[in-house]
Motif scaffolding. Structure first.
Motif, PDB file in Angstrom:
ATOM      1  N   ARG A 260     -63.562  -4.026  19.184  1.00  0.00           N
ATOM      2  CA  ARG A 260     -64.888  -3.644  18.708  1.00  0.00           C
ATOM      3  C   ARG A 260     -64.835  -2.299  18.010  1.00  0.00           C
ATOM      4  O   ARG A 260     -64.220  -1.353  18.512  1.00  0.00           O
ATOM      5  N   SER A 261     -65.462  -2.222  16.832  1.00  0.00           N
ATOM      6  CA  SER A 261     -65.662  -0.950  16.148  1.00  0.00           C
ATOM      7  C   SER A 261     -67.165  -0.731  16.010  1.00  0.00           C
ATOM      8  O   SER A 261     -67.966  -1.486  16.571  1.00  0.00           O
ATOM      9  N   THR A 262     -67.555   0.287  15.256  1.00  0.00           N
ATOM     10  CA  THR A 262     -68.975   0.624  15.171  1.00  0.00           C
ATOM     11  C   THR A 262     -69.815  -0.547  14.677  1.00  0.00           C
ATOM     12  O   THR A 262     -70.877  -0.859  15.244  1.00  0.00           O
ATOM     13  N   ASP A 263     -69.373  -1.221  13.618  1.00  0.00           N
ATOM     14  CA  ASP A 263     -70.176  -2.271  12.997  1.00  0.00           C
ATOM     15  C   ASP A 263     -69.533  -3.644  13.043  1.00  0.00           C
ATOM     16  O   ASP A 263     -70.075  -4.589  12.462  1.00  0.00           O
TER      17      ASP A 263
END
Length: 251
Positions: free
Chosen positions: A13-16
């Motif tokens: 998972r990243s920010t977006d």
């Protein structure tokens, strides 16, 4: 945004962006404006397996509506049979309940409906369920003699209460207003309520807006004014779930 990456073995998972491992067969792909997407069925199955109960219901409701009622509201034996066929097909794709997320996914798909006309109505139905009001009828039509009185979004048969989900769009969208002013639309709504109240099964008509299921305490006030009995413990539970849903785990 969530993507399926066959090169990955773990979720990242990243920010977006959420990257999940896996593969997508050709039959489960659709192209939109040059972008490859998972098909409606595959999307419903993936969301049901990975999302919360409420989010899964909103997604599966929307998918079933597009598959079963692409041209708008209809009823009848053929429509009901198509709905059951589509829902059974989704259930068969979930796999056994012992799979990760399998039990919750099956619960969400079993609860799903093609008759919620938008996400707001799906959310309303989820919150009513969380409040302990699980026996609801969607898009219930009322006829007295040979006269059509109206169709309500949700009918709580036990209490004789018709619930209408009124978004601001009904008073602001030119297409929905069809040349009427907002004041005229409100007057017509009042006339429609009075017609519905002529039916012996309806004792109250309740109007709610989007913020009411977002803050279940507000919805409960409206329902209790219509003599709907709700366990206070259910209200506390629904409010806690709503905070997690809209604010986050720490809300």
């Amino acid at each position: 945004m969530t993507v399926i990456d066959p090169r990955r073995t773990t979720t990242r998972r990243s920010t977006d962006l959420l990257r999940r491992p896996g593969s997508v067969q050709a039959a489960d792909r659709d192209e939109l404006h040059g972008v490859w997407l998972t098909s409606l069925e595959r999307t419903a199955v993936d969301v049901a397996r990975s999302a919360s109960f409420g989010d899964a219901v909103l997604c599966v409701d929307a998918v079933l509506r597009r598959l079963v009622l692409p041209d708008g509201h209809r009823t009848g034996a053929a429509v009901e049979a198509e709905f059951l066929r589509r829902r059974t097909r989704l259930m068969s794709r979930l796999g056994p309940s012992s799979h990760p997320g399998g039990r919750m996914a099956r619960r969400a798909v079993e609860f799903s409906s093609a008759w919620a006309e938008n996400g707001g109505e799906s959310l309303l139905r989820v919150v009513l369920f969380e409040l302990g009001l699980s026996s609801v009828e969607l898009q219930k039509t009322f006829i007295l003699g040979d006269r059509f009185l109206g169709r309500c979004d949700v009918f709580l048969r036990t209490f004789g209460v018709a619930v209408e989900f009124d978004g601001h769009i009904k008073l602001t969208d030119p297409e929905i207003l069809a040349g009427r002013t907002p004041a005229e639309a409100i007057r017509l709504r009042g006339r429609r309520d009075r017609r519905l109240l002529r039916h012996p099964e309806i004792r109250h008509v309740v109007h709610c807006e989007y913020a009411d299921p977002v803050f279940p305490e507000r919805l409960v006030e409206l329902l209790r004014a219509a003599d709907v009995l709700i366990d206070p413990r259910r209200v506390t539970h629904a409010a806690r779930v709503a905070r997690r849903r809209f604010v986050g785990a720490s809300g």
